[in-house]
Scaffold this motif. Structure first.
Motif, PDB file in Angstrom:
ATOM      1  N   LEU A   1       0.849  -1.183   0.047  1.00 14.71           N
ATOM      2  CA  LEU A   1       0.087  -0.164  -0.191  1.00 14.71           C
ATOM      3  C   LEU A   1       0.867   1.214   0.031  1.00 14.71           C
ATOM      4  CD1 LEU A   1      -2.932  -1.111   2.547  1.00 14.71           C
ATOM      5  CD2 LEU A   1      -2.923  -0.747   0.039  1.00 14.71           C
ATOM      6  N   ALA A   2       1.965   1.050   0.770  1.00 17.24           N
ATOM      7  CA  ALA A   2       2.882   2.454   0.735  1.00 17.24           C
ATOM      8  C   ALA A   2       3.380   2.583  -0.498  1.00 17.24           C
ATOM      9  CB  ALA A   2       3.962   2.189   1.897  1.00 17.24           C
ATOM     10  N   ALA A   3       3.667   1.491  -1.314  1.00 17.83           N
ATOM     11  CA  ALA A   3       4.326   1.601  -2.733  1.00 17.83           C
ATOM     12  C   ALA A   3       3.002   2.355  -3.630  1.00 17.83           C
ATOM     13  CB  ALA A   3       4.681   0.396  -3.238  1.00 17.83           C
ATOM     14  N   GLU A   4       2.065   1.789  -3.403  1.00 13.11           N
ATOM     15  CA  GLU A   4       0.931   2.473  -4.420  1.00 13.11           C
ATOM     16  C   GLU A   4       0.823   3.792  -4.010  1.00 13.11           C
ATOM     17  OE1 GLU A   4      -2.664   0.007  -3.721  1.00 13.11           O
ATOM     18  OE2 GLU A   4      -1.648  -1.819  -4.280  1.00 13.11           O
ATOM     19  N   GLU A   5       0.781   4.302  -2.740  1.00 18.49           N
ATOM     20  CA  GLU A   5       0.297   5.581  -2.505  1.00 18.49           C
ATOM     21  C   GLU A   5       1.749   6.524  -2.639  1.00 18.49           C
ATOM     22  OE1 GLU A   5      -2.362   7.083  -1.591  1.00 18.49           O
ATOM     23  OE2 GLU A   5      -3.531   5.365  -1.731  1.00 18.49           O
ATOM     24  N   LEU A   6       2.728   6.308  -2.554  1.00 19.33           N
ATOM     25  CA  LEU A   6       3.898   7.211  -2.653  1.00 19.33           C
ATOM     26  C   LEU A   6       4.899   6.409  -3.671  1.00 19.33           C
ATOM     27  CD1 LEU A   6       4.065   7.138   1.273  1.00 19.33           C
ATOM     28  CD2 LEU A   6       3.212   8.933  -0.233  1.00 19.33           C
ATOM     29  N   PRO A   7       4.371   6.216  -4.795  1.00 14.93           N
ATOM     30  CA  PRO A   7       5.346   5.334  -5.691  1.00 14.93           C
ATOM     31  C   PRO A   7       6.701   6.382  -6.060  1.00 14.93           C
ATOM     32  CG  PRO A   7       3.588   6.603  -6.925  1.00 14.93           C
ATOM     33  CD  PRO A   7       3.325   6.486  -5.354  1.00 14.93           C
ATOM     34  N   ASP A   8       6.700   7.404  -5.691  1.00 18.75           N
ATOM     35  CA  ASP A   8       7.816   8.582  -6.309  1.00 18.75           C
ATOM     36  C   ASP A   8       8.648   8.757  -5.190  1.00 18.75           C
ATOM     37  OD1 ASP A   8       5.504   9.599  -5.140  1.00 18.75           O
ATOM     38  OD2 ASP A   8       6.349  11.457  -5.968  1.00 18.75           O
ATOM     39  N   LEU A   9       8.514   8.157  -3.943  1.00 16.69           N
ATOM     40  CA  LEU A   9       9.429   8.504  -2.774  1.00 16.69           C
ATOM     41  C   LEU A   9       9.856   7.324  -2.178  1.00 16.69           C
ATOM     42  CD1 LEU A   9       6.860  10.971  -0.907  1.00 16.69           C
ATOM     43  CD2 LEU A   9       8.970  11.414  -2.142  1.00 16.69           C
ATOM     44  N   PRO A  10      11.083   7.323  -1.511  1.00 20.49           N
ATOM     45  CA  PRO A  10      11.743   5.949  -1.153  1.00 20.49           C
ATOM     46  C   PRO A  10      10.950   5.805   0.191  1.00 20.49           C
ATOM     47  CG  PRO A  10      13.457   7.787  -1.048  1.00 20.49           C
ATOM     48  CD  PRO A  10      12.202   8.277  -1.722  1.00 20.49           C
ATOM     49  N   VAL A  11      10.643   4.229   0.520  1.00 21.14           N
ATOM     50  CA  VAL A  11      10.038   4.300   1.702  1.00 21.14           C
ATOM     51  C   VAL A  11      11.139   3.361   2.586  1.00 21.14           C
ATOM     52  CG1 VAL A  11       8.043   2.983   2.778  1.00 21.14           C
ATOM     53  CG2 VAL A  11       7.615   4.227   0.662  1.00 21.14           C
ATOM     54  N   ARG A  12      11.139   3.619   3.684  1.00 19.42           N
ATOM     55  CA  ARG A  12      12.034   2.632   4.687  1.00 19.42           C
ATOM     56  C   ARG A  12      10.985   2.258   5.731  1.00 19.42           C
ATOM     57  NH1 ARG A  12      15.176   6.428   2.341  1.00 19.42           N
ATOM     58  NH2 ARG A  12      17.222   6.254   1.854  1.00 19.42           N
ATOM     59  N   ALA A  13      11.149   0.953   5.871  1.00 19.38           N
ATOM     60  CA  ALA A  13      10.433   0.391   6.903  1.00 19.38           C
ATOM     61  C   ALA A  13      11.109  -0.292   8.083  1.00 19.38           C
ATOM     62  CB  ALA A  13       9.483  -0.346   6.224  1.00 19.38           C
ATOM     63  N   ASP A  14      10.468  -0.014   9.331  1.00 17.22           N
ATOM     64  CA  ASP A  14      11.105  -0.813  10.608  1.00 17.22           C
ATOM     65  C   ASP A  14       9.699  -1.111  11.174  1.00 17.22           C
ATOM     66  OD1 ASP A  14      12.477  -1.799  12.508  1.00 17.22           O
ATOM     67  OD2 ASP A  14      12.824   0.063  13.736  1.00 17.22           O
ATOM     68  N   ILE A  15       9.315  -2.198  10.591  1.00 19.06           N
ATOM     69  CA  ILE A  15       8.137  -2.922  10.775  1.00 19.06           C
ATOM     70  C   ILE A  15       8.325  -4.616  11.590  1.00 19.06           C
ATOM     71  CG2 ILE A  15       5.800  -3.822  10.010  1.00 19.06           C
ATOM     72  CD1 ILE A  15       5.902  -1.842   7.935  1.00 19.06           C
ATOM     73  N   GLY A  16       8.076  -4.513  12.937  1.00 17.91           N
ATOM     74  CA  GLY A  16       8.752  -5.778  13.547  1.00 17.91           C
ATOM     75  C   GLY A  16       7.309  -6.731  13.571  1.00 17.91           C
ATOM     76  N   LEU A  17       7.560  -7.951  13.582  1.00 15.05           N
ATOM     77  CA  LEU A  17       6.438  -8.904  13.833  1.00 15.05           C
ATOM     78  C   LEU A  17       5.939  -9.169  15.021  1.00 15.05           C
ATOM     79  CD1 LEU A  17       7.295 -11.293  11.018  1.00 15.05           C
ATOM     80  CD2 LEU A  17       5.775  -9.453  10.852  1.00 15.05           C
ATOM     81  N   ALA A  18       4.820  -9.107  15.523  1.00 21.04           N
ATOM     82  CA  ALA A  18       4.423  -9.661  16.950  1.00 21.04           C
ATOM     83  C   ALA A  18       4.649 -11.064  17.216  1.00 21.04           C
ATOM     84  CB  ALA A  18       2.965  -9.292  17.134  1.00 21.04           C
ATOM     85  N   ASP A  19       5.047 -11.230  18.298  1.00 20.73           N
ATOM     86  CA  ASP A  19       5.148 -12.956  18.545  1.00 20.73           C
ATOM     87  C   ASP A  19       3.945 -13.314  19.341  1.00 20.73           C
ATOM     88  OD1 ASP A  19       6.234 -15.393  19.191  1.00 20.73           O
ATOM     89  OD2 ASP A  19       7.685 -14.594  20.675  1.00 20.73           O
ATOM     90  N   ALA A  20       2.900 -13.969  18.597  1.00 19.21           N
ATOM     91  CA  ALA A  20       1.923 -14.460  19.064  1.00 19.21           C
ATOM     92  C   ALA A  20       1.957 -15.801  19.403  1.00 19.21           C
ATOM     93  CB  ALA A  20       0.760 -14.381  18.133  1.00 19.21           C
ATOM     94  N   SER A  21       3.309 -16.434  19.720  1.00 17.39           N
ATOM     95  CA  SER A  21       3.428 -17.789  19.964  1.00 17.39           C
ATOM     96  C   SER A  21       3.316 -18.240  21.617  1.00 17.39           C
ATOM     97  CB  SER A  21       4.734 -18.605  19.691  1.00 17.39           C
ATOM     98  OG  SER A  21       5.574 -17.933  20.153  1.00 17.39           O
TER      99      SER A  21
END
Length: 96
Positions: free
Chosen positions: A67-87
């Motif tokens: 979705l970020a690439a669709e909305e902001l195709p002309d800007l570099p997107v840097r992501a620091d998205i962790g994953l929740a540990d649901a185990s």
């Protein structure tokens, strides 16, 4: 590219306002679509967009980045998205 009256007049800050508007639109899509993702922080830093937060699954993290690439195709997107540990925990917790 900036659009609207500020951009047409060449006013300073028109591009920054346009970027903020696009970020807000991305946040609306994250909340309103099938993701219902409320926990992402999205902000412009310099010439890039930074997304931080925790996603419940790797698939949802990929959907956020798509979705970020669709909305902001002309800007570099840097992501620091962790994953929740649901185990389930693998040992009992010792309480003293």
């Amino acid at each position: 590219m900036a659009t609207g009256p500020d951009a047409a007049a060449g006013k300073p800050g028109a591009t920054a306002r346009n970027t903020e508007y696009r970020i807000a639109h991305l946040q609306e899509r994250l909340v309103g679509e099938e993701l219902a993702e409320l926990g992402m922080r999205i902000e412009a830093r310099g010439d890039a967009i930074h997304i931080t937060g925790t996603a419940p699954t790797a698939d949802e993290r990929e959907a956020i980045l798509r979705l970020a690439a669709e909305e902001l195709p002309d800007l570099p997107v840097r992501a620091d998205i962790g994953l929740a540990d649901a185990s389930a925990p693998d040992h009992t917790e010792e309480i003293s």
